[in-house]
Design an enzyme around this catalytic site. Structure first.
Site, PDB file in Angstrom:
ATOM      1  N   LYS A 149       0.861  -1.194   0.000  1.00 25.53           N
ATOM      2  CA  LYS A 149       0.000   0.000   0.000  1.00 25.53           C
ATOM      3  C   LYS A 149       0.888   1.232   0.000  1.00 25.53           C
ATOM      4  CE  LYS A 149      -4.367   0.460   2.475  1.00 25.53           C
ATOM      5  NZ  LYS A 149      -4.925   0.444   3.828  1.00 25.53           N
TER       6      LYS A 149
HETATM    7  C1  E4P Z   1      -8.340   1.311   3.674  1.00 28.81           C
HETATM    8  O1  E4P Z   1      -7.571   0.468   3.226  1.00 28.81           O
HETATM    9  C2  E4P Z   1      -8.137   2.004   4.954  1.00 28.81           C
HETATM   10  O2  E4P Z   1      -7.481   1.145   5.841  1.00 28.81           O
HETATM   11  C3  E4P Z   1      -9.406   2.409   5.648  1.00 28.81           C
HETATM   12  O3  E4P Z   1     -10.556   2.066   4.930  1.00 28.81           O
HETATM   13  C4  E4P Z   1      -9.381   3.772   6.249  1.00 28.81           C
HETATM   14  O4  E4P Z   1     -10.638   4.156   6.675  1.00 28.81           O
HETATM   15  P1  E4P Z   1     -10.966   5.152   7.875  1.00 28.81           P
HETATM   16  O5  E4P Z   1     -11.454   6.419   7.272  1.00 28.81           O
HETATM   17  O6  E4P Z   1     -12.038   4.454   8.630  1.00 28.81           O
HETATM   18  O7  E4P Z   1      -9.714   5.320   8.678  1.00 28.81           O
END
Ligand code: E4P
Length: 226
Positions: A84
């Protein structure tokens, strides 16, 4: 539509994996920080042992060299590890360089269609539009999914998949599927909410009560006959 779990909690992953609906897992530095004392490598390897699908491990470097070096390290942990990287120009370079080595990337923190298109052109395996965080600032997260889906649809050379991220409730999951997302990554709580309905609970209670009264009646009838 595929469902991923958005967590680094092994208990949650173990339980959801038993339901047979998980196709992958996404983690991020915030989710890892919630698992106090957990080692990153051990956690990613353990997740890969529980779920047979892409497991996103996020880089924390701000430059392409750092992201590539982290990506090479993480990808060696398990063949299902996806790297990522953030939606920055450094992230694009990392996607492109890691791609040359056959390593798949998830471009995260996507908030507009330009970021998604550039990431796809650099060779991203998935792009992660953050719908909940857009909704939080009064922008339409679902409209972003729809626009990215339309752009990818019109460019048959793009094989990048759309992963709806920052999912806050079950409606986000369904609307993402309708808007053209290939995957939704959900917190454990949202996954459980997807299967919850008060009428289901009420129906089960009524069926059980009727079954018990039927058994009680049968027992009473048997006692009278004897
Ligand atoms: C995606 O891969 C992220 O880990 C995640 O969806 C972040 O979302 P949040 O806005 O709940 O932190």
């Amino acid at each position: 539509m595929q469902i991923y779990l958005d967590t680094a909690n092994l208990g949650e992953i173990r339980e959801a994996a038993r339901w047979g609906v998980l196709s992958g897992v996404t983690t991020n530095p915030t989710l890892m920080a919630r698992e106090t004392g957990a080692d990153f490598q051990e956690t990613i390897r353990a997740i890969a042992g529980l779920v047979d699908g892409p497991i996103s491990a996020e880089t924390v470097s701000e430059d392409a060299d750092g992201m590539v070096s982290e990506g090479l390290e993480y990808a060696a942990w398990h063949p299902n590890v996806i790297i990522k990287v953030p939606a920055t120009t450094a992230g694009l370079e990392a996607v492109s360089r890691l791609g040359e080595k056959g390593i798949r990337c998830n471009v995260t923190l996507i908030f507009n269609t330009g970021q998604a298109l550039m990431s796809a052109l650099a060779g991203a395996f998935v792009v992660s539009p953050f719908i909940g965080r857009l909704d939080d600032i009064s922008q339409d997260g679902m409209e972003l999914i729809r626009e990215i889906a339309a752009v990818f649809e019109q460019n048959p050379g793009i094989a990048t998949r759309i992963l709806a991220a920052s999912v806050r409730h079950p409606r986000h999951v369904i609307d993402s599927a309708l808007a053209g997302a290939h995957i939704a990554t959900c917190p454990f709580k949202v996954l459980k909410q997807c299967m919850a309905h008060p009428l289901t609970d009420k129906g089960i209670a009524a069926f059980l009560a009727d079954w018990r009264s039927r058994e009680a009646a049968a027992t009473a009838h048997g006692a009278t006959a004897n």
